[in-house]
Design an enzyme around this catalytic site. Structure first.
Site, short mmCIF file in Angstrom:
data_model
loop_
_atom_site.label_atom_id
_atom_site.label_comp_id
_atom_site.label_asym_id
_atom_site.label_seq_id
_atom_site.Cartn_x
_atom_site.Cartn_y
_atom_site.Cartn_z
N LEU A 287 29.62 -23.70 -108.29
CA LEU A 287 29.04 -22.95 -109.45
C LEU A 287 28.44 -23.52 -110.65
O LEU A 287 27.70 -22.90 -111.59
CB LEU A 287 30.12 -22.05 -109.98
CG LEU A 287 30.32 -20.49 -109.16
CD1 LEU A 287 30.59 -20.49 -107.91
CD2 LEU A 287 31.44 -19.67 -110.01
N TYR B 20 30.63 -15.25 -105.12
CA TYR B 20 29.24 -15.64 -105.91
C TYR B 20 28.57 -14.36 -106.26
O TYR B 20 27.87 -14.67 -107.34
CB TYR B 20 28.23 -16.54 -104.88
CG TYR B 20 28.77 -17.86 -104.34
CD1 TYR B 20 28.90 -18.81 -105.27
CD2 TYR B 20 28.93 -17.80 -103.02
CE1 TYR B 20 29.51 -19.91 -104.66
CE2 TYR B 20 29.09 -19.09 -102.23
CZ TYR B 20 29.55 -19.88 -103.09
OH TYR B 20 30.04 -21.29 -102.48
N THR C 270 37.28 -20.56 -108.15
CA THR C 270 36.09 -20.19 -107.84
C THR C 270 35.49 -20.71 -106.34
O THR C 270 35.93 -21.42 -105.80
CB THR C 270 34.98 -20.76 -108.81
OG1 THR C 270 34.62 -22.11 -108.41
CG2 THR C 270 35.51 -20.55 -110.53
N ASP C 271 34.68 -19.82 -105.80
CA ASP C 271 33.73 -20.37 -104.62
C ASP C 271 33.12 -21.74 -105.09
O ASP C 271 32.97 -22.03 -106.07
CB ASP C 271 32.66 -19.40 -104.04
CG ASP C 271 32.79 -19.22 -102.62
OD1 ASP C 271 32.79 -20.45 -102.27
OD2 ASP C 271 32.66 -18.13 -102.20
N TRP C 272 32.40 -22.37 -103.96
CA TRP C 272 32.16 -23.68 -104.31
C TRP C 272 30.85 -23.79 -104.86
O TRP C 272 29.93 -23.07 -104.52
CB TRP C 272 32.14 -24.39 -102.77
CG TRP C 272 33.15 -24.99 -102.34
CD1 TRP C 272 33.35 -26.22 -101.60
CD2 TRP C 272 34.80 -24.71 -102.47
NE1 TRP C 272 34.69 -26.53 -101.36
CE2 TRP C 272 35.39 -25.59 -101.83
CE3 TRP C 272 35.35 -23.57 -103.26
CZ2 TRP C 272 36.63 -25.33 -101.95
CZ3 TRP C 272 36.72 -23.57 -103.31
CH2 TRP C 272 37.64 -24.50 -102.46
#
Length: 592
Positions: A314, A274, A310-312
């Site tokens: 966004l 992030y 992606t990370d969770w």
């Protein structure tokens, strides 16, 4: 519209296991609508009921998820399972999902993923405790042993237990460098040493995937590119006050070294963090939106052509535990949801973690903002992995075998041995260890029933020959419920709590075992304990076996232990082991 059964029975090339993967991918891609393609770009969270049945809209007492709509209405086929469950139930649920997916128009199978679930940490945002799975030390404990073969064996065990229940993507390993002592995510790393982390991630990836990704592999989603360790003030970028990532020591390239090793080992997937880089030549936007980092560095410079997820969270603001959390679009907070989606894809990512908004991708394609070829490039990568993993040809698991495999006796025994070996003996004044005979024992934060197998348990430390005290790294409680799982802030015990600990140490010779999820500041405890042991996830049995000489501690500290919070505040977040005059340096540890 052609029915699902008609498509499945027509014997299209993509359904023919004898054909090359690339041919199957192109055939399926050509048959997909924009909406079906868009669904492949979302890697959503999903819950299940304890009996293995699916969660549907309106189910009482369950999180607000609609499995049927996500599969049949949104065309999603990538899911991250939330929560701990019995293996047979997970296997039944997995098979139900695959049957539901087979009944869609194209029959694209589901890919299931999981956060780590083989250790002792239970953080709903990052990992689950082992439960029925074999219990091993946290990655910090594996790093304490500096043994690539052990890491390979661990990852191979994870692979076999995951395959048994249907998990085909591991949302790990986490190979950030633990360079900011306050950062809450260090327990998932291999510590502060880039060279050691590089050696261990090679073993980890090959244990999960094998020498080549295939039908018996679990795909490794390595995280968090380009290294999430250098967080300003040690705060975590899950939260707005922790979004800044800084490099005052100029060590940016050092944090890339483990990722180069992971790519060389063949890791199939990569997750950017992030964090929003500050004061570099990169654009000051979160890494998942950052074209300089994803396309320019990861893809073009380092040559990674796997899936980037992606990370969770966004894109969409969310409610977590009933409390509002903004989308983690750091540096781009003012953009619309569709604009955020466009920026992620323009950056070079393929999937959106923790999101289920395919209509935004459809909107971008229909408006001309997202070219069809760009959508196809990501869908092609995602489909290819499904074919390589064999999901199109045999997506189901054996429920009985799942129950027999997960937590198998030899897996648990291997984990228990690793727990004992990873314990790190830091002090042993006057050769307090190993303890002999059956002393009168006073224990705190140790199960009395377990301790009773080693000595006579007494209720008053004044009556004891020896005390055994288990502690955890201090942290500052946070008011936000989700953030409370992320142990952040000061690494020193509050004065009143420290006084209680030292009073015990002054009353009776005490063996102190501290669980190091971060680098605790414990100079007074180190000085006054009869013996000091660090653990990174170990049972009471494992600890007492070491205390009583039934097992040997072999661990060495995977990061330094600072002398004071002033030293921590003065250190540079991107520089490993950078505090002045640490109580214990990186690599400290004694033998028995």
């Amino acid at each position: 519209m052609t029915s699902a059964s008609q498509v499945r029975n027509e014997g299209h090339p993509y359904q023919n296991a004898e054909l090359p993967v690339e041919q199957r991918v192109e055939d399926l891609l050509a048959r997909m609508t924009v909406a079906e393609k868009a669904g492949q770009l979302f890697h959503a969270m999903l819950a299940m009921k304890p009996d293995g049945s699916t969660v549907e809209k309106g189910d009482p007492g369950m999180v607000a998820m609609d499995t049927t709509h996500m599969l049949h209405g949104q065309y999603l086929t990538h899911f991250n399972l939330l929560g701990s469950h019995e293996p047979a139930a997970i296997a039944r649920w997995q098979n139900t999902l695959q049957a539901m997916a087979a009944d869609t128009r194209l029959g694209i199978p589901v890919t299931l993923s999981t956060d780590p679930r083989h250790a002792f940490t239970d953080n709903v945002g990052a990992s689950f405790n082992a439960g029925a799975f074999s219990a091993w030390p946290e990655p910090l404990g594996l790093a304490a042993l500096r043994d690539p073969q052990l890491v390979h064996d661990f990852a191979d065990t994870v692979r076999r237990e995951y395959l048994a229940v249907g998990f085909r993507v591991a949302l790990h390993p986490q190979i950030d460098l633990a360079t900011e002592p306050r950062w809450s995510r260090q327990n998932g790393t291999f510590g502060s040493d880039a060279a050691l982390t590089s050696r261990l991630v090679r073993a980890y990836v090959r244990g999960l995937q094998g020498e080549k990704l295939g039908r018996h592999s679990v795909s490794a989603m390595v995280k968090h590119f380009p290294g999430g360790g250098p967080q300003k003030d040690g705060e975590d970028p899950h939260f707005p006050h922790g979004k800044e990532q800084v490099y005052p020591g100029g060590m940016r390239d050092l944090h890339l070294e483990p990722f180069k090793a992971a790519i060389d080992a063949g890791c199939a997937q990569m997750m950017p963090y992030y964090g929003q880089p500050i004061g570099t030549d990169w654009e000051e936007v979160g890494f998942g939106f950052n074209k300089d980092v994803v396309q320019g560095l990861l893809r073009d410079r380092l040559g990674f052509d796997g899936i980037v997820c992606t990370d969770w969270g966004l894109i969409t603001d969310a409610e977590i535990f009933g409390e509002p959390h903004p989308a983690r679009a750091w540096g781009l907070e003012s953009l619309s949801e569709a604009e955020k989606v466009a920026r992620v894809l323009e950056a070079g990512c393929d999937q959106f973690g923790g999101e289920s908004r395919p209509e935004l991708v459809v909107e971008l394609v229909e408006s001309g903002r997202l070219p069809g070829y760009r959508l196809d490039a990501s869908v092609r990568r995602v489909l290819r992995e499904k074919f390589v993993l064999g999901l199109f040809d045999d997506p189901y698991v054996d429920v009985d075998r799942a129950a027999e495999t997960v937590g198998r006796a030899d897996f648990k025994d291997a984990g228990a041995r690793a727990q004992r070996r990873s314990l790190t003996l830091l002090t042993n004044g006057r050769k307090a260890l190993p303890v002999t005979g059956r002393p009168k024992l006073y224990v705190r934060n140790v199960q009395e029933g377990t301790a009773g197998a080693y000595g006579q348990v007494v209720a008053d430390p004044a009556d004891a020959d020896l005390a055994v005290l288990r502690l955890r790294t201090p942290y500052e409680p946070r008011a936000n419920r989700f953030e409370s799982f992320f142990h952040s802030g000061s690494l020193a015990f509050p004065d009143e709590e420290l006084k209680q600990i030292l009073d015990l140490l002054d009353t009776v010779p005490t063996v102190v075992c501290i669980n190091l999820e971060r680098a605790a500041v414990i100079p007074e405890i180190a000085e006054r304990a009869a013996a000091l042991i660090a653990d990174y996830g170990a049972s009471d049995d494992a600890l007492l076996d070491v205390v009583f000489g039934r097992a040997r501690p072999e661990g060495r500290l995977p990061f330094e232990l600072p002398r004071s919070m002033e030293a921590v505040a003065a250190s540079r977040p991107d520089v490993p082991d950078d505090t002045a005059d640490p109580v214990f340096p990186h690599g400290a540890g004694l033998s028995l």
